[in-house]
Motif scaffolding. Sequence first.
Motif, short mmCIF file in Angstrom:
data_model
loop_
_atom_site.label_atom_id
_atom_site.label_comp_id
_atom_site.label_asym_id
_atom_site.label_seq_id
_atom_site.Cartn_x
_atom_site.Cartn_y
_atom_site.Cartn_z
N ALA A 90 31.41 41.22 97.86
CA ALA A 90 31.16 40.83 96.47
C ALA A 90 30.80 42.04 95.62
CB ALA A 90 30.05 39.79 96.43
N ASP A 91 30.02 42.97 96.16
CA ASP A 91 29.62 44.15 95.40
C ASP A 91 30.83 45.01 95.05
OD1 ASP A 91 27.22 45.96 94.56
OD2 ASP A 91 28.51 47.29 95.74
N ASN A 92 31.74 45.22 96.02
CA ASN A 92 32.93 46.02 95.76
C ASN A 92 33.88 45.32 94.80
OD1 ASN A 92 32.09 48.05 97.52
ND2 ASN A 92 33.10 47.12 99.30
N ARG A 93 34.06 44.03 94.99
CA ARG A 93 35.03 43.29 94.18
C ARG A 93 34.57 43.14 92.73
NH1 ARG A 93 40.19 42.63 93.28
NH2 ARG A 93 40.84 40.47 92.87
N SER A 94 33.31 42.87 92.51
CA SER A 94 32.81 42.70 91.14
C SER A 94 32.95 43.98 90.34
CB SER A 94 31.35 42.25 91.17
OG SER A 94 30.53 43.20 91.84
N ALA A 95 32.81 45.12 91.02
CA ALA A 95 32.98 46.39 90.30
C ALA A 95 34.44 46.60 89.90
CB ALA A 95 32.50 47.54 91.18
N GLU A 96 35.38 46.16 90.76
CA GLU A 96 36.79 46.34 90.47
C GLU A 96 37.26 45.42 89.36
OE1 GLU A 96 38.71 45.61 94.15
OE2 GLU A 96 38.06 47.51 95.08
N LEU A 97 36.70 44.22 89.29
CA LEU A 97 37.15 43.24 88.29
C LEU A 97 36.60 43.52 86.90
CD1 LEU A 97 36.87 39.92 90.34
CD2 LEU A 97 38.93 41.25 89.79
N GLY A 98 35.60 44.37 86.82
CA GLY A 98 35.04 44.68 85.51
C GLY A 98 36.00 45.51 84.68
N GLY A 99 35.81 45.49 83.39
CA GLY A 99 36.66 46.24 82.48
C GLY A 99 35.83 46.97 81.45
N TYR A 100 36.51 47.56 80.45
CA TYR A 100 35.85 48.33 79.40
C TYR A 100 36.30 47.83 78.04
CZ TYR A 100 34.44 51.87 82.86
OH TYR A 100 33.89 52.52 83.93
#
Length: 203
Positions: A90-100
């Motif tokens: 979950a920690d790795n995936r949530s960082a990847e799904l975030g945007g700017y």
Amino acid sequence: MTKIVSRIYRMVAVSDLRPHPDNPHKGELDVIRESVRENGFYGVVLAQANRMRIIAGEHRWHSVREEGLTELPAVLLDVTDEQAKRIMLADNRSAELGGYDDQVLANLLQGLPDLSGTGWSDDDLTDLLDDLGGVEIVTDEPADPRRPAPPRRPLPNRRPRAAAGRARCPPLRSTTSGTRNTTTPTGRTPPRRPARRRAPPRT
């Protein structure tokens, strides 16, 4: 019902921690090491308390070890092996799904004197501005005191208007003999009155 995972926060020897064998995520160590050198180590490492396996922050741990630090702050979680894997994913995936928000990001990067320790480069900023349409964000600058002020617009010449209902009178002309002025408002000298003769004194 949501619960708070039991944890212990403490300084841990770098050598006491070890990476999780099932962690599939590969981070950019050079960027993390640059941040550690520029900003210091400001984060924490999450680890499974009973195994001392790193759940989140493995690449920070690698960077700290390469920089020669012997201790780092860690949060030891009292979780099972399955819970540890779920938290790690979950920690790795949530960082990847975030945007700017690209506009906000461009303003933030341009507001810094340089980009060292941010993980961003000048080329990244150039590409970002190109994606935004090539418009450079310009901040307000104080006026240059050496720059001459713009010329003022001349005011039109206006003559004062006479009050309504009043006739203009020509100026009174003064005499050159030093006597008081006897001219009338029309400019003409009034006729002189005959001088009165004084009666002789009584005897």
